[in-house]
Design an enzyme around this catalytic site. Structure first.
Site, mmCIF file in Angstrom:
data_model
loop_
_atom_site.group_PDB
_atom_site.id
_atom_site.type_symbol
_atom_site.label_atom_id
_atom_site.label_comp_id
_atom_site.label_asym_id
_atom_site.label_seq_id
_atom_site.Cartn_x
_atom_site.Cartn_y
_atom_site.Cartn_z
ATOM 1 N N GLY A 25 20.735 51.056 78.024
ATOM 2 C CA GLY A 25 20.599 49.625 77.788
ATOM 3 C C GLY A 25 19.343 49.095 78.442
ATOM 4 N N SER A 26 19.081 47.857 78.161
ATOM 5 C CA SER A 26 17.955 47.214 78.837
ATOM 6 C C SER A 26 18.184 45.721 78.875
ATOM 7 C CB SER A 26 16.629 47.526 78.122
ATOM 8 O OG SER A 26 16.621 46.937 76.852
ATOM 9 N N GLY A 27 17.636 45.103 79.888
ATOM 10 C CA GLY A 27 17.719 43.653 80.000
ATOM 11 C C GLY A 27 16.314 43.103 80.155
ATOM 12 N N SER A 32 15.101 44.838 83.388
ATOM 13 C CA SER A 32 15.753 46.070 83.836
ATOM 14 C C SER A 32 15.886 47.061 82.699
ATOM 15 C CB SER A 32 17.148 45.750 84.375
ATOM 16 O OG SER A 32 17.948 45.263 83.329
ATOM 17 N N VAL A 41 18.578 50.265 81.903
ATOM 18 C CA VAL A 41 19.823 50.842 82.398
ATOM 19 C C VAL A 41 19.924 52.292 81.909
ATOM 20 C CG1 VAL A 41 22.333 50.572 82.521
ATOM 21 C CG2 VAL A 41 20.884 48.545 82.291
ATOM 22 N N ASP A 79 26.773 33.237 82.880
ATOM 23 C CA ASP A 79 26.185 33.929 81.736
ATOM 24 C C ASP A 79 27.244 34.790 81.060
ATOM 25 O OD1 ASP A 79 24.206 34.606 79.944
ATOM 26 O OD2 ASP A 79 23.359 36.197 81.192
#
Ligand SMILES: Nc1ncnc2c1ncn2[C@@H]1O[C@H](COP(=O)(O)OP(=O)(O)OP(=O)(O)O)[C@@H](O)[C@H]1O
Length: 654
Positions: A24-26, A29, A31, A139
């Site tokens: 994943g990614s934000g 970040s 992941v 959130d």
């Protein structure tokens, strides 16, 4: 042993963990799936390059770490470890192989009511703990609700506490954060809000679970808000058959006016959640507590007796003292620098904002002595398969609505009640909302016939949704809307989620970054026009699009960097980044000229700088929207906002 290095077989090692694929990614970040080298435990490692974080983002990161560090609850993601290496923080989290709830909804479409209840009960249990500790998440959205497994025993876990904050009793905040589709209207309107804002998000999540759609949509954030404000009755799709309890809960959670919205206690005790099927076993819940040993909500959230306190937004417990709360997780070998105390900046002294923020969190962490022991009434956890079977016919494969936003966390816990801190919800298609006020030629997003160039990310990086850019960037076609479906799995939707995911890979990041830069540059002029015309809200809205564009560029850079880290050193990546670097310098952006030997780190830094600058502009615009509020930046101190706005170009040169 090095905190970060290369394992015997070439894999990357972080602390005691072998790093595997990206999951994943934000916004800031990436992941990774990782495995402990000795006992083989799988974990998720959220990697954050600290140099990319401004002060407020650092505070936000610390907030997340400090909150997670102290929580031990089955419905809240468990923090195993923090590993810091120069320039990077690795947050080692329990791995949720079921992915996030948005992926689940994407895969399964709307879910049977019984399954929605199952998820809601677990969400309620996690929220109970937050509430008992005066925390609001801010959130909540399907992307931040993780599922422990892929099978029918999945446990839902609340994750991503980057926006979470503590509130004092009866506290209100006015920080804009959350994802537009799940964001409470009072937050969207920059009003003060309290913990009930989370309950709106819960309502939106429930509605989406049982209908496959978010309750309100719009082609941009402004329209979304308008749609919320003008709605008189929550509209359920006619084909969806729901129980009266389920409908009632949606109605009561999605009340525009927070005063009319359910209280937490009413939510926890709502018949939809408290009803248990006869064949459902009582869930044996692991004791929930804060990691420092304080007991907390050891019971589930459901069926708890209400009390006077529950009518208050927060507990009136002022005891901020407490024993030393040393971390309960693994002790690290001395060679690994692990910062439980966590200071991103060694120069911080005890008085700076960072310390204050930490102090605040510490106080809150110890302020949970209002123990509410209650036995029985455990949350039922029927198997997912069973629940799916129960109502399979009612489960068409609808595509879930996707949120759309840029978020730039700029929260600072010490000044939270005054600062607008988060820019959220970049409207992708501003054309519709601006149509009444703008000449068509001024609307860069509308494209009737321009051929489109799809801009996307390296497929292996699970990066965010691409922006669609026309080959002529002066006539952009951002075809995404807030409810545009589809995004790369594992990509945090809370951040920017722009447009549909297109499948044709675009091999050259140079073209993408260049196009994005041109888009941003074009739209910037439009912002200026709006400012000069006194249309600050519209300017703000468009500014969010600019943020989204820069964020997309950032993701491209990060994807390149990630692929360089992941495999063997990718000369190709570096070459591409250099090319993009050298091409960008020919544009009109404020980016400084770069020589060809500047590496990807530099171009990333430049884009990050640009992004953060635009965040600042958005912040300033947001401040302008609120009547009577002064722009507080020292550079414009004493000036009313319009004065500052009149010279936006001046800001950009700073
Ligand atoms: N513990 C985990 N197990 C499995 N997947 C995870 C885990 N943590 C995160 N992910 C995946 O990675 C995605 C991004 O993670 P996360 O939301 O924490 O990043 P972020 O930087 O906080 O995002 P943003 O700030 O943009 O909202 C999640 O949506 C999820 O799909």
């Amino acid at each position: 042993m090095a905190a970060q290095g290369t394992g015997g077989r070439g894999g990357r090692v972080v602390g005691d963990y072998m790093v595997g694929r990206q999951i994943g990614s934000g916004s800031f970040s990436v992941v990774w799936l990782a495995r402990h080298r000795v006992h083989g435990t799988e974990v998720a490692i959220k990697e954050i390059v600290t140099g990319r974080l401004n002060k407020k983002l650092q505070d936000s990161l610390m907030s997340e770490i400090f909150i997670l560090k102290r929580i031990n609850h089955p419905n809240i993601i468990c923090l195993h470890d923090i590993i810091e290496v120069p320039g990077r923080i690795h947050i080692v989290l329990e791995y949720c192989r079921g992915g996030d709830l948005s992926m689940y909804i994407q895969r399964h479409g709307r879910v049977p009511e019984a399954l929605a209840k199952h998820f809601m009960q677990q969400l309620a249990a996690g929220l109970q703990l937050l509430r008992d500790n005066n925390l609001i998440h801010r959130d909540l959205k399907p992307q931040n609700l993780l599922l422990s497994t892929n099978d029918n025993n999945a446990i839902l876990k609340i994750a991503d506490f980057g926006f979470a904050r503590s509130l004092q009793p009866r506290g209100v905040a006015e920080t804009l954060c959350g994802s537009p589709l799940y964001m409470a209207p009072e937050i969207m309107q920059l009003q003060k809000y309290d913990a009930k804002a989370d309950l709106w998000s819960v309502g939106a999540i429930l509605f989406q679970l049982v209908t496959g759609k978010t309750p309100f949509t719009g082609s941009n954030q402004m329209q979304l808000l308008q749609n919320i404000m003008k709605s008189t009755e929550l509209q359920f799709p006619p084909e969806v058959k729901l129980s009266a309890e389920c409908r009632d809960l949606c109605h009561r959670l999605l009340r525009r006016n927070p005063v009319e919205r359910l209280t937490f206690e009413e939510f926890f005790n709502h018949p939809f959640l408290s009803q248990r099927r006869a064949d459902e076993p009582l869930r044996a819940q692991r004791p929930s507590r804060f990691a420092d040993g304080f007991s907390s909500s050891e019971t589930n959230a459901i069926g708890r007796g209400s009390s006077q306190e529950d009518c208050l937004p927060f507990f009136l417990d002022d005891d901020s003292s407490g024993p030393d709360r040393s971390p309960s997780f693994s002790t690290r070998k001395p060679s690994i620098k692990t910062t439980y105390g966590f200071s991103l900046d060694a120069r911080n002294d005890g008085r700076d904002a960072t310390s204050n923020a930490l102090h605040d969190v510490d106080i809150i962490a110890s302020r949970h002595v209002s123990v509410r022991h209650q036995s029985g009434n455990s949350i039922a956890r029927p198997t997912i398969n069973k629940l799916l079977d129960e109502n399979q016919s009612e489960t068409p494969k609808t595509t879930a609505s996707k949120p759309l936003m840029v978020h730039a966390v700029m929260d600072s816990l010490e000044s939270i009640d005054q600062d607008y801190v988060l820019v959220s919800g970049p409207p992708l298609d501003v054309s519709s909302s601006l149509a009444g006020n703008s000449k068509p030629s001024q609307i860069p997003f509308r494209s009737e016939s321009a051929p489109l160039t799809s801009v996307h990310l390296v497929p292996t990086t699970s990066a965010p949704v691409p922006i669609v850019v026309p080959s002529n960037p002066t006539r952009l076609a951002c075809n995404a809307s807030i409810d545009s479906p589809g995004s790369a799995p594992g990509t945090s939707q809370g951040s920017t989620d722009i447009g549909d995911a297109l499948e044709q890979p675009s091999p050259d990041c140079t073209t993408r970054i260049k196009s994005l830069k041109q888009c941003a540059s074009t739209i910037t002029e439009l912002v200026q026009e709006k400012i000069e015309g006194g249309r600050h809200l519209e300017a703000f809205s468009i500014q969010l699009v600019i943020l989204a564009i820069w964020k997309q560029a950032l993701h491209i850079c990060h994807a390149q960097a990630a692929s360089a880290i992941e495999g063997s050193p990718s000369q190709e990546s570096i070459r591409l980044m250099r090319r993009s670097n050298s091409k960008i310098k020919h544009g009109t952006s404020e980016m400084e000229c770069c020589s060809d030997d500047i590496g990807p780190e530099t171009i990333t830094t430049q884009i990050e700088r640009e992004f953060l600058r635009e965040v600042e502009h958005a912040e300033e615009l947001a401040n302008a929207i609120e009547p009577g509020r002064k722009y507080r930046d020292a550079r414009c101190a004493g000036d009313d906002f319009p004065v500052c706005l009149g010279s936006r170009k001046k800001w950009r040169g700073r």
